[in-house]
Design a protein around this motif. Structure first.
Motif, PDB file in Angstrom:
ATOM      1  N   GLU A  69       0.761  -1.303   0.141  1.00  0.00           N
ATOM      2  CA  GLU A  69      -0.078   0.158  -0.093  1.00  0.00           C
ATOM      3  C   GLU A  69       0.968   0.995   0.184  1.00  0.00           C
ATOM      4  O   GLU A  69       1.968   1.429   0.917  1.00  0.00           O
ATOM      5  N   ASP A  70       0.490   2.090  -1.146  1.00  0.00           N
ATOM      6  CA  ASP A  70       1.443   3.304  -0.886  1.00  0.00           C
ATOM      7  C   ASP A  70       1.009   4.309   0.043  1.00  0.00           C
ATOM      8  O   ASP A  70      -0.311   4.317   0.623  1.00  0.00           O
ATOM      9  N   PRO A  71       1.547   5.579   0.259  1.00  0.00           N
ATOM     10  CA  PRO A  71       1.191   6.483   1.181  1.00  0.00           C
ATOM     11  C   PRO A  71      -0.212   7.286   0.783  1.00  0.00           C
ATOM     12  O   PRO A  71      -0.625   7.929   1.703  1.00  0.00           O
ATOM     13  N   PHE A  72      -0.743   6.816  -0.330  1.00  0.00           N
ATOM     14  CA  PHE A  72      -2.054   7.558  -0.741  1.00  0.00           C
ATOM     15  C   PHE A  72      -3.119   6.451  -0.775  1.00  0.00           C
ATOM     16  O   PHE A  72      -4.234   6.779  -1.274  1.00  0.00           O
ATOM     17  N   GLY A  73      -3.023   5.270  -0.256  1.00  0.00           N
ATOM     18  CA  GLY A  73      -3.931   4.410  -0.110  1.00  0.00           C
ATOM     19  C   GLY A  73      -4.018   3.559  -1.154  1.00  0.00           C
ATOM     20  O   GLY A  73      -5.087   2.626  -1.404  1.00  0.00           O
ATOM     21  N   ASN A  74      -3.375   3.634  -2.176  1.00  0.00           N
ATOM     22  CA  ASN A  74      -3.298   2.643  -3.388  1.00  0.00           C
ATOM     23  C   ASN A  74      -2.643   1.190  -3.060  1.00  0.00           C
ATOM     24  O   ASN A  74      -1.561   1.328  -2.495  1.00  0.00           O
TER      25      ASN A  74
END
Length: 182
Positions: free
Chosen positions: A130-135
């Motif tokens: 999971e990336d910092p943007f919620g993806n």
């Protein structure tokens, strides 16, 4: 794999963090590298039954970039991609032979200049995160080698040594970052 429970799903290739590149021998003594800047792909991944996975990809042939405008114009012309007549090349998977981590091979139909041939890609998956943007992201690499003449790209400029200006074998390399659909 960072979080295997998130592996299955539908992923759209994030073109800002992915690349579709190629390498070809030039004048028999060096290599030319290029990439396509306009492409899309969708992966439907099934971790429990990888054979049920599928991928479809489209590359805009006119987006070829070898960092040389004259060469790019030639590649876009009739000798190579003939982008006016064949604006896209496509890949559609037929079978996945990968393990539960997503490593193995994917075989499918590659269409270039209206010619469709089966190709097999070697695939290595680097995990899900999971990336910092919620993806939720799936990272992978895929590669294969094709003969350009098999797809009707038969331009030849002979060299005095008996070789050709442009090699027949094209190495294709894909660096992918897919974003899971919500």
């Amino acid at each position: 794999m960072t979080n295997p429970s998130n592996f299955s799903g539908i992923y759209d290739l994030d073109t800002a963090h992915s690349s579709v590149g190629f390498t070809v021998r030039h004048a028999m003594v060096t290599k030319v590298r290029g990439e396509f800047t306009d492409f899309t792909a969708t992966l439907t991944a099934n971790q429990e039954n990888p054979a049920d996975s599928k991928v479809e990809a489209t590359v805009v042939t006119g987006s070829v970039d070898t960092r040389n405008e004259d060469r790019d114009a030639h590649i876009k012309g009739e000798d190579f991609f003939d982008v006016e007549k064949f604006p896209q090349m496509t890949f559609a998977s037929a079978s996945f032979d990968v393990d539960a981590s997503g490593n193995g091979t994917v075989t499918g139909d590659l269409t270039i200049k209206g010619t469709t041939k089966p190709v097999t890609l070697d695939v290595e998956t680097f995990g899900v995160e999971e990336d910092p943007f919620g993806n939720t992201r799936l990272g992978f690499e895929a590669s294969t080698t094709i003969n350009r003449k098999d797809f009707g790209i038969d331009f030849d400029a002979p060299l005095n040594s008996g070789g050709a200006l442009v090699g027949e074998k094209i190495a294709i390399e894909i660096e992918g970052s897919g974003i899971k659909r919500a």
